[in-house]
Design a protein around this motif. Structure first.
Motif, mmCIF file in Angstrom:
data_model
loop_
_atom_site.group_PDB
_atom_site.id
_atom_site.type_symbol
_atom_site.label_atom_id
_atom_site.label_comp_id
_atom_site.label_asym_id
_atom_site.label_seq_id
_atom_site.Cartn_x
_atom_site.Cartn_y
_atom_site.Cartn_z
ATOM 1 N N ARG A 17 0.826 -1.203 0.000
ATOM 2 C CA ARG A 17 0.000 0.000 0.000
ATOM 3 C C ARG A 17 0.868 1.263 0.000
ATOM 4 N NH1 ARG A 17 -5.419 0.897 3.119
ATOM 5 N NH2 ARG A 17 -5.394 -1.344 2.991
ATOM 6 N N GLU A 18 1.919 1.258 0.823
ATOM 7 C CA GLU A 18 2.782 2.438 0.941
ATOM 8 C C GLU A 18 3.498 2.772 -0.359
ATOM 9 O OE1 GLU A 18 2.992 -0.204 3.157
ATOM 10 O OE2 GLU A 18 1.653 0.781 4.567
ATOM 11 N N ASP A 19 3.753 1.762 -1.187
ATOM 12 C CA ASP A 19 4.413 1.994 -2.473
ATOM 13 C C ASP A 19 3.425 2.452 -3.539
ATOM 14 O OD1 ASP A 19 6.795 1.138 -1.336
ATOM 15 O OD2 ASP A 19 6.568 -0.920 -2.068
ATOM 16 N N LEU A 20 2.225 1.921 -3.505
ATOM 17 C CA LEU A 20 1.253 2.205 -4.553
ATOM 18 C C LEU A 20 0.542 3.547 -4.382
ATOM 19 C CD1 LEU A 20 -0.039 1.057 -7.123
ATOM 20 C CD2 LEU A 20 -1.859 0.166 -5.687
ATOM 21 N N LEU A 21 0.235 3.928 -3.150
ATOM 22 C CA LEU A 21 -0.538 5.157 -2.918
ATOM 23 C C LEU A 21 0.069 6.397 -3.564
ATOM 24 C CD1 LEU A 21 -1.798 4.761 0.743
ATOM 25 C CD2 LEU A 21 -2.982 4.300 -1.382
ATOM 26 N N PRO A 22 1.344 6.689 -3.329
ATOM 27 C CA PRO A 22 1.906 7.888 -3.970
ATOM 28 C C PRO A 22 1.909 7.778 -5.495
ATOM 29 C CG PRO A 22 3.450 6.990 -2.349
ATOM 30 C CD PRO A 22 2.307 6.048 -2.444
ATOM 31 N N ALA A 23 2.114 6.578 -6.012
ATOM 32 C CA ALA A 23 2.132 6.388 -7.467
ATOM 33 C C ALA A 23 0.760 6.669 -8.078
ATOM 34 C CB ALA A 23 2.584 4.966 -7.801
ATOM 35 N N VAL A 24 -0.300 6.251 -7.409
ATOM 36 C CA VAL A 24 -1.656 6.489 -7.914
ATOM 37 C C VAL A 24 -1.981 7.981 -7.871
ATOM 38 C CG1 VAL A 24 -4.111 6.097 -7.474
ATOM 39 C CG2 VAL A 24 -2.521 4.195 -7.364
ATOM 40 N N VAL A 25 -1.684 8.631 -6.768
ATOM 41 C CA VAL A 25 -1.953 10.076 -6.659
ATOM 42 C C VAL A 25 -1.143 10.838 -7.702
ATOM 43 C CG1 VAL A 25 -1.751 12.102 -5.172
ATOM 44 C CG2 VAL A 25 -2.622 9.950 -4.239
ATOM 45 N N ASP A 26 0.131 10.495 -7.884
ATOM 46 C CA ASP A 26 0.959 11.149 -8.903
ATOM 47 C C ASP A 26 0.398 10.936 -10.299
ATOM 48 O OD1 ASP A 26 2.694 12.112 -6.986
ATOM 49 O OD2 ASP A 26 4.255 10.607 -7.365
ATOM 50 N N ALA A 27 -0.080 9.716 -10.577
ATOM 51 C CA ALA A 27 -0.654 9.421 -11.897
ATOM 52 C C ALA A 27 -1.878 10.293 -12.166
ATOM 53 C CB ALA A 27 -1.020 7.943 -11.996
ATOM 54 N N ILE A 28 -2.732 10.414 -11.176
ATOM 55 C CA ILE A 28 -3.958 11.216 -11.328
ATOM 56 C C ILE A 28 -3.603 12.684 -11.552
ATOM 57 C CG2 ILE A 28 -6.036 12.043 -10.150
ATOM 58 C CD1 ILE A 28 -6.049 9.245 -8.710
ATOM 59 N N VAL A 29 -2.730 13.216 -10.724
ATOM 60 C CA VAL A 29 -2.355 14.629 -10.811
ATOM 61 C C VAL A 29 -1.594 14.919 -12.105
ATOM 62 C CG1 VAL A 29 -0.946 16.435 -9.725
ATOM 63 C CG2 VAL A 29 -2.405 14.965 -8.323
ATOM 64 N N GLU A 51 -11.630 13.554 -9.913
ATOM 65 C CA GLU A 51 -12.273 14.242 -11.020
ATOM 66 C C GLU A 51 -11.222 14.504 -12.082
ATOM 67 O OE1 GLU A 51 -14.171 17.736 -9.429
ATOM 68 O OE2 GLU A 51 -15.734 16.552 -8.456
ATOM 69 N N ILE A 52 -11.643 14.408 -13.338
ATOM 70 C CA ILE A 52 -10.737 14.627 -14.467
ATOM 71 C C ILE A 52 -11.552 15.002 -15.695
ATOM 72 C CG2 ILE A 52 -10.720 12.199 -15.184
ATOM 73 C CD1 ILE A 52 -7.658 12.630 -15.758
ATOM 74 N N GLU A 53 -10.964 15.762 -16.596
ATOM 75 C CA GLU A 53 -11.644 16.103 -17.840
ATOM 76 C C GLU A 53 -11.707 14.879 -18.739
ATOM 77 O OE1 GLU A 53 -10.812 20.724 -18.935
ATOM 78 O OE2 GLU A 53 -9.244 19.294 -19.439
ATOM 79 N N LEU A 54 -12.798 14.752 -19.483
ATOM 80 C CA LEU A 54 -12.966 13.630 -20.397
ATOM 81 C C LEU A 54 -11.818 13.560 -21.401
ATOM 82 C CD1 LEU A 54 -14.573 11.277 -21.536
ATOM 83 C CD2 LEU A 54 -15.972 12.915 -22.802
ATOM 84 N N ALA A 63 -1.811 5.812 -17.298
ATOM 85 C CA ALA A 63 -1.034 6.108 -16.096
ATOM 86 C C ALA A 63 -1.401 5.177 -14.943
ATOM 87 C CB ALA A 63 -1.240 7.563 -15.689
ATOM 88 N N LEU A 64 -2.691 4.883 -14.785
ATOM 89 C CA LEU A 64 -3.105 3.976 -13.714
ATOM 90 C C LEU A 64 -2.542 2.578 -13.947
ATOM 91 C CD1 LEU A 64 -6.809 5.071 -13.091
ATOM 92 C CD2 LEU A 64 -4.807 5.510 -11.643
ATOM 93 N N LEU A 65 -2.577 2.111 -15.185
ATOM 94 C CA LEU A 65 -1.992 0.802 -15.478
ATOM 95 C C LEU A 65 -0.480 0.833 -15.267
ATOM 96 C CD1 LEU A 65 -4.010 -0.265 -18.635
ATOM 97 C CD2 LEU A 65 -4.254 -1.119 -16.297
ATOM 98 N N GLY A 66 0.125 1.980 -15.528
ATOM 99 C CA GLY A 66 1.563 2.140 -15.336
ATOM 100 C C GLY A 66 2.008 2.060 -13.893
ATOM 101 N N THR A 67 1.084 2.245 -12.963
ATOM 102 C CA THR A 67 1.445 2.132 -11.541
ATOM 103 C C THR A 67 1.655 0.684 -11.127
ATOM 104 O OG1 THR A 67 -0.846 1.970 -10.760
ATOM 105 C CG2 THR A 67 0.114 4.194 -10.951
ATOM 106 N N GLY A 68 1.209 -0.252 -11.963
ATOM 107 C CA GLY A 68 1.372 -1.663 -11.648
ATOM 108 C C GLY A 68 0.120 -2.335 -11.117
ATOM 109 N N MET A 69 -0.947 -1.562 -10.925
ATOM 110 C CA MET A 69 -2.183 -2.201 -10.465
ATOM 111 C C MET A 69 -2.908 -2.827 -11.653
ATOM 112 S SD MET A 69 -4.964 0.688 -9.541
ATOM 113 C CE MET A 69 -4.201 2.267 -9.656
ATOM 114 N N GLU A 70 -3.766 -3.761 -11.359
ATOM 115 C CA GLU A 70 -4.560 -4.457 -12.373
ATOM 116 C C GLU A 70 -6.012 -4.022 -12.246
ATOM 117 O OE1 GLU A 70 -3.351 -6.669 -14.574
ATOM 118 O OE2 GLU A 70 -1.313 -6.588 -13.769
ATOM 119 N N MET A 71 -6.651 -3.796 -13.369
ATOM 120 C CA MET A 71 -8.070 -3.445 -13.377
ATOM 121 C C MET A 71 -8.912 -4.719 -13.458
ATOM 122 S SD MET A 71 -8.349 -0.132 -13.476
ATOM 123 C CE MET A 71 -7.149 1.154 -13.611
ATOM 124 N N THR A 72 -10.083 -4.662 -12.868
ATOM 125 C CA THR A 72 -11.029 -5.752 -13.047
ATOM 126 C C THR A 72 -11.647 -5.614 -14.435
ATOM 127 O OG1 THR A 72 -12.881 -4.479 -12.169
ATOM 128 C CG2 THR A 72 -11.608 -5.814 -10.579
#
Length: 123
Positions: A17-29, A51-54, A63-72
């Motif tokens: 969790r500690e490794d992924l959280l900053p990566a997800v926030v950075d990806a979004i921003v 929130e993000i523009e379309l 970017a989210l996939l680049g963080t290493g997480m997998e989508m359902t």
């Protein structure tokens, strides 16, 4: 600017969790989005309301996939549907703000001991 709600995007990760959280926030921003809220849904699941523009949804998806997480499957469908939709709408509609909720489950926190406790008792 119009705000549009969409469904919950579910994902999972084997990372800490500690490794992924900053990566997800950075990806979004980095994609021009912003995190509105972050909360723990359970011991193993975290939720980001964002929130993000379309027009930036393709960047966010990558970017989210680049963080290493997998989508359902439903997460992939929702995001790919938005990416496809963005190609076929008027330029002025690309300014729409999407409200999304990303739920990430951390699978490394599931231990055999936890699985034994979570299973119903046999009669």
């Amino acid at each position: 600017m119009q705000i549009r709600n969409i469904q919950i995007i579910q994902a999972y990760s084997h990372q800490d969790r500690e490794d992924l959280l900053p990566a997800v926030v950075d990806a979004i921003v980095h994609c021009g989005g912003w995190v509105v809220d972050r909360r723990d849904l359970s011991e193993m699941t975290l939720s980001f309301q964002m929130e993000i523009e379309l027009r930036r949804i393709v960047e966010l998806y990558a970017a989210l996939l680049g963080t290493g997480m997998e989508m359902t499957r439903s997460g992939h469908r929702a995001l790919s549907g938005l990416c496809t939709c963005g190609r076929y709408i008027r330029q002025s509609e690309l300014d729409q703000i999407l409200q999304m909720q990303l739920e990430v489950s951390f699978l490394h926190e599931i231990t055999p001991h936890w699985l034994m406790l979570a299973q119903p008792a046999c009669a």
